[in-house]
Design a protein around this motif. Structure first.
Motif, PDB file in Angstrom:
ATOM      1  N   PHE A 108      -0.296  -0.110 -17.993  1.00 31.17           N
ATOM      2  CA  PHE A 108       0.903   0.085 -19.060  1.00 31.17           C
ATOM      3  C   PHE A 108       1.173   1.630 -18.706  1.00 31.17           C
ATOM      4  N   GLU A 109       0.740   2.159 -17.578  1.00 26.45           N
ATOM      5  CA  GLU A 109       1.252   3.515 -16.998  1.00 26.45           C
ATOM      6  C   GLU A 109       1.971   3.385 -15.864  1.00 26.45           C
ATOM      7  N   LEU A 110       1.598   2.927 -14.634  1.00 29.13           N
ATOM      8  CA  LEU A 110       2.227   2.977 -13.473  1.00 29.13           C
ATOM      9  C   LEU A 110       3.123   1.900 -13.121  1.00 29.13           C
ATOM     10  N   SER A 111       4.344   1.942 -12.620  1.00 31.99           N
ATOM     11  CA  SER A 111       4.848   0.919 -11.844  1.00 31.99           C
ATOM     12  C   SER A 111       4.277   0.259 -10.705  1.00 31.99           C
ATOM     13  N   ALA A 112       4.638  -0.667 -10.256  1.00 35.27           N
ATOM     14  CA  ALA A 112       3.701  -1.418  -9.001  1.00 35.27           C
ATOM     15  C   ALA A 112       4.082  -0.261  -7.915  1.00 35.27           C
ATOM     16  N   LYS A 113       5.332   0.389  -7.686  1.00 36.02           N
ATOM     17  CA  LYS A 113       5.555   1.298  -6.589  1.00 36.02           C
ATOM     18  C   LYS A 113       4.692   2.531  -6.742  1.00 36.02           C
ATOM     19  N   GLN A 114       4.415   2.989  -7.823  1.00 31.68           N
ATOM     20  CA  GLN A 114       3.571   4.248  -8.198  1.00 31.68           C
ATOM     21  C   GLN A 114       2.269   3.626  -7.729  1.00 31.68           C
ATOM     22  N   PHE A 115       1.967   2.629  -8.128  1.00 29.09           N
ATOM     23  CA  PHE A 115       0.295   1.950  -7.934  1.00 29.09           C
ATOM     24  C   PHE A 115       0.162   1.967  -6.366  1.00 29.09           C
ATOM     25  N   GLU A 116       1.285   1.412  -5.584  1.00 27.25           N
ATOM     26  CA  GLU A 116       1.096   1.300  -4.168  1.00 27.25           C
ATOM     27  C   GLU A 116       1.121   2.607  -3.470  1.00 27.25           C
ATOM     28  N   ASN A 117       1.791   3.575  -4.070  1.00 26.30           N
ATOM     29  CA  ASN A 117       1.633   5.038  -3.451  1.00 26.30           C
ATOM     30  C   ASN A 117       0.243   5.668  -3.849  1.00 26.30           C
ATOM     31  N   ARG A 118      -0.160   5.447  -4.813  1.00 29.77           N
ATOM     32  CA  ARG A 118      -1.409   5.899  -5.116  1.00 29.77           C
ATOM     33  C   ARG A 118      -2.560   5.409  -4.216  1.00 29.77           C
ATOM     34  N   TYR A 119      -2.482   4.150  -3.811  1.00 25.95           N
ATOM     35  CA  TYR A 119      -3.575   3.396  -3.031  1.00 25.95           C
ATOM     36  C   TYR A 119      -3.011   3.129  -1.619  1.00 25.95           C
ATOM     37  N   SER A 120      -2.221   4.080  -1.066  1.00 30.31           N
ATOM     38  CA  SER A 120      -1.689   4.029   0.201  1.00 30.31           C
ATOM     39  C   SER A 120      -1.670   5.168   1.061  1.00 30.31           C
ATOM     40  N   ASN A 121      -1.592   5.451   2.249  1.00 29.21           N
ATOM     41  CA  ASN A 121      -1.193   6.525   3.010  1.00 29.21           C
ATOM     42  C   ASN A 121       0.135   6.608   3.214  1.00 29.21           C
ATOM     43  N   ASN A 122       1.102   7.255   2.374  1.00 28.86           N
ATOM     44  CA  ASN A 122       2.240   7.446   2.283  1.00 28.86           C
ATOM     45  C   ASN A 122       3.207   5.833   2.532  1.00 28.86           C
ATOM     46  N   TYR A 123       2.731   5.014   1.783  1.00 32.64           N
ATOM     47  CA  TYR A 123       3.250   3.849   1.806  1.00 32.64           C
ATOM     48  C   TYR A 123       2.807   2.836   3.035  1.00 32.64           C
ATOM     49  N   THR A 124       1.941   3.205   4.017  1.00 30.35           N
ATOM     50  CA  THR A 124       1.416   2.534   5.013  1.00 30.35           C
ATOM     51  C   THR A 124      -0.266   2.459   4.797  1.00 30.35           C
ATOM     52  N   ASP A 125      -0.880   1.750   5.684  1.00 30.66           N
ATOM     53  CA  ASP A 125      -2.244   1.752   5.667  1.00 30.66           C
ATOM     54  C   ASP A 125      -2.798   1.453   4.143  1.00 30.66           C
ATOM     55  N   HIS A 126      -2.551   0.585   3.531  1.00 31.41           N
ATOM     56  CA  HIS A 126      -2.690   0.157   2.225  1.00 31.41           C
ATOM     57  C   HIS A 126      -4.515  -0.037   1.929  1.00 31.41           C
ATOM     58  N   HIS A 127      -4.834   0.510   0.821  1.00 34.76           N
ATOM     59  CA  HIS A 127      -6.190   0.050   0.494  1.00 34.76           C
ATOM     60  C   HIS A 127      -6.358  -1.349   0.093  1.00 34.76           C
ATOM     61  N   PHE A 128      -7.233  -1.989   0.533  1.00 38.57           N
ATOM     62  CA  PHE A 128      -7.254  -3.376   0.338  1.00 38.57           C
ATOM     63  C   PHE A 128      -8.516  -3.748  -0.874  1.00 38.57           C
ATOM     64  N   PHE A 129      -8.176  -3.922  -2.038  1.00 43.67           N
ATOM     65  CA  PHE A 129      -8.843  -4.157  -3.262  1.00 43.67           C
ATOM     66  C   PHE A 129      -9.463  -5.542  -3.277  1.00 43.67           C
ATOM     67  N   ASP A 130     -10.797  -5.844  -3.988  1.00 42.18           N
ATOM     68  CA  ASP A 130     -11.356  -7.057  -3.912  1.00 42.18           C
ATOM     69  C   ASP A 130     -10.623  -8.100  -4.706  1.00 42.18           C
ATOM     70  N   GLU A 131     -10.480  -9.266  -4.297  1.00 42.27           N
ATOM     71  CA  GLU A 131      -9.546 -10.255  -5.157  1.00 42.27           C
ATOM     72  C   GLU A 131      -9.659 -10.449  -6.457  1.00 42.27           C
ATOM     73  N   ARG A 132     -11.079  -9.938  -6.684  1.00 38.38           N
ATOM     74  CA  ARG A 132     -11.443 -10.208  -8.067  1.00 38.38           C
ATOM     75  C   ARG A 132     -10.752  -9.167  -8.982  1.00 38.38           C
ATOM     76  N   PHE A 133     -10.195  -8.087  -8.591  1.00 37.23           N
ATOM     77  CA  PHE A 133      -9.566  -7.041  -9.333  1.00 37.23           C
ATOM     78  C   PHE A 133      -7.933  -7.904  -9.499  1.00 37.23           C
ATOM     79  N   TYR A 134      -7.648  -7.781 -11.080  1.00 33.75           N
ATOM     80  CA  TYR A 134      -6.486  -8.446 -11.353  1.00 33.75           C
ATOM     81  C   TYR A 134      -5.640  -7.087 -12.088  1.00 33.75           C
TER      82      TYR A 134
END
Length: 345
Positions: A108-134
Motif C-alpha cells: 500500500f506504499e509503492l506504485s507498480a512503476k516505483q516497485f519496478e524501478n526499485r527492483y531493476s537497473n534503471n528499468y532494465t535488467d529486472h530482478h526475477f522473483f520466485d513465482e511464490r511471491f505475490y
C-alpha cells in the motif's frame, strides 16, 4: 389440583435440574476453554514447533510488527524477507527454517512503476522473483460499494486473497491502510484483533509494517516509538525495529523489541547492523556486523543536554509526572528521575 404444599415440593425437586440446565447453557455459550495445564501441554505436543521465518525476530504463527521512521527502509527489508521466504534463501545472518512457500505482500506504499524501478537497473535488467511471491495493491479504478466502510472492504479483500492463493505468510505494508489513525489506541485494538483473527482462522504468519513518529536519534529505540504503542505492542507476538546509524548514512540497525518464542537476543547490546545496497537490480540490506546500539546514536552536545535538562525541570514545576516528562523528552523514566535527583543534591 395440587395443594400449595405439594406444588412447593415439586418446585424444590425441579430447581437442581433447572440450575444444571443453566450451567450447561452457560458453558456452551462461553468464550473460554478450560483444561488442566497437562492437557494443554499434551495437546500442544501434537502441533509442529514454529520455524524461524526471519531468525529469532519472526516465527511461524506469529503476528509480528516491524516499525521505523519514514524513509529508513522498512519496505526494502520487508520485500527482502518476502523474497527469502518464497525462494528459501535466508537473509544473512538470520535463519529461515521453513520450506519455500507462497507469500502475500500487500503493498500500500509503492506504485507498480516505483516497485519496478526499485527492483531493476534503471528499468532494465529486472530482478526475477520466485513465482511464490505475490504482490498485491489497491485497484484504484474499482468501484467502491455505496455506503461501504473502506476499512471493512480492504479487510474482506485481504481475506479473499488469502483464500484464493492459499498463502500462509502475509506481509502488510503498511497497517495504516487497514485501520484509520493507528496511532490512536481506540483504533489499534480492532486492528490487532482483526489480524489475530485472520491468523487463527487460516493459520497465518503475519508481518505488519508500521510507521514510527519522528524520534530523538540520540536515544535507543524502544516500544514507545511505535505509533499506538501500548495497544499495538500488547496484541502482537513479536516486534523489531529499524534505526538509522550515525556511523554512516547508508547504515541501518535492526533491534529486537518483543519476543515470545525465544530469548531476547538482538537487544541494545547486540543489534544487527546492515548497509542498504543496490549493486545492480535488487536493493537490499547487506549484513555488516553486530554492534552496541549506542555506537549508532547521535551524540548530544553539552548545550543540547543542558537545554533538555532545563526542559525537564520546567515540566516538573508544572507538576508533570516523571513518566509524562520521559515521553516528552525521549528518555526513560529512570533517566528523568536521576536528572531531577541530581539537581536536588
Amino acid at each position: 389440583m395440587i395443594s400449595g404444599h405439594e406444588a412447593k415440593k415439586v418446585l424444590e425437586q425441579r430447581i437442581p435440574m433447572l440450575m444444571n440446565n443453566v450451567k450447561v447453557l452457560s458453558s456452551s455459550s462461553s468464550l473460554l476453554i478450560t483444561k488442566s495445564a497437562n492437557e494443554w501441554i499434551n495437546e500442544a505436543k501434537s502441533k509442529p514447533i514454529p520455524n524461524m521465518l526471519f531468525g529469532q525476530l519472526w516465527f511461524e504463527g506469529e503476528v509480528c510488527i516491524l516499525y521505523a521512521s519514514s524513509n529508513v527502509g522498512k519496505s526494502i527489508l520487508a520485500v527482502q524477507i518476502a523474497d527469502s521466504i518464497s525462494s528459501g534463501r535466508s537473509v544473512f545472518p538470520l535463519k529461515m527454517e521453513s520450506q519455500p512457500q507462497s507469500v502475500l505482500y500487500f503493498d500500500f506504499e509503492l506504485s507498480a512503476k516505483q516497485f519496478e524501478n526499485r527492483y531493476s537497473n534503471n528499468y532494465t535488467d529486472h530482478h526475477f522473483f520466485d513465482e511464490r511471491f505475490y504482490r498485491v495493491e489497491i485497484d484504484h479504478e474499482a468501484e467502491m460499494p455505496q455506503s461501504s466502510d473502506f476499512n471493512k472492504v480492504i479487510n474482506d479483500s485481504i481475506e479473499a486473497e488469502i483464500r484464493r492463493t492459499g498463502s500462509k505468510v502475509l506481509i502488510v505494508d503498511n497497517i495504516t491502510y487497514l485501520k484509520n489513525e493507528t496511532e490512536k489506541s481506540k483504533d489499534a485494538i480492532p486492528l490487532m484483533k482483526h489480524l489475530k483473527k485472520l491468523k487463527s482462522k487460516y493459520g497465518l504468519s503475519i508481518l505488519a509494517l508500521a510507521h514510527s513518529p519522528k524520534r530523538d536519534q540520540s536515544r535507543p529505540i524502544n516500544r514507545n516509538d511505535l505509533g499506538g504503542s501500548a495497544m499495538l505492542m500488547n496484541f502482537c507476538d513479536s516486534s523489531f525495529a529499524i534505526g538509522e546509524s550515525n556511523r554512516d548514512k547508508s547504515y541501518r540497525y535492526v533491534k529486537q523489541i518483543k519476543s515470545r518464542n525465544c530469548d531476547h537476543i538482538y537487544g541494545s547490546d547486540n543489534v544487527l547492523v546492515y548497509e542498504v545496497q543496490k549493486p545492480s537490480n535488487f536493493v537490499h540490506f547487506h549484513f555488516v556486523d553486530n554492534s552496541d546500539e549506542y555506537n549508532h546514536l547521535v551524540t548530544q552536545t553539552y548545550q543540547e543536554k543542558e537545554e533538555r535538562n532545563q526542559r525537564i525541570f520546567d515540566l516538573k514545576k508544572e507538576e508533570w509526572t516523571n513518566v509524562k516528562i520521559a515521553k516528552e523528552v525521549g528518555l526513560s523514566e529512570g533517566a528523568v528521575r536521576k536528572i531531577l535527583k541530581k539537581s536536588n543534591d
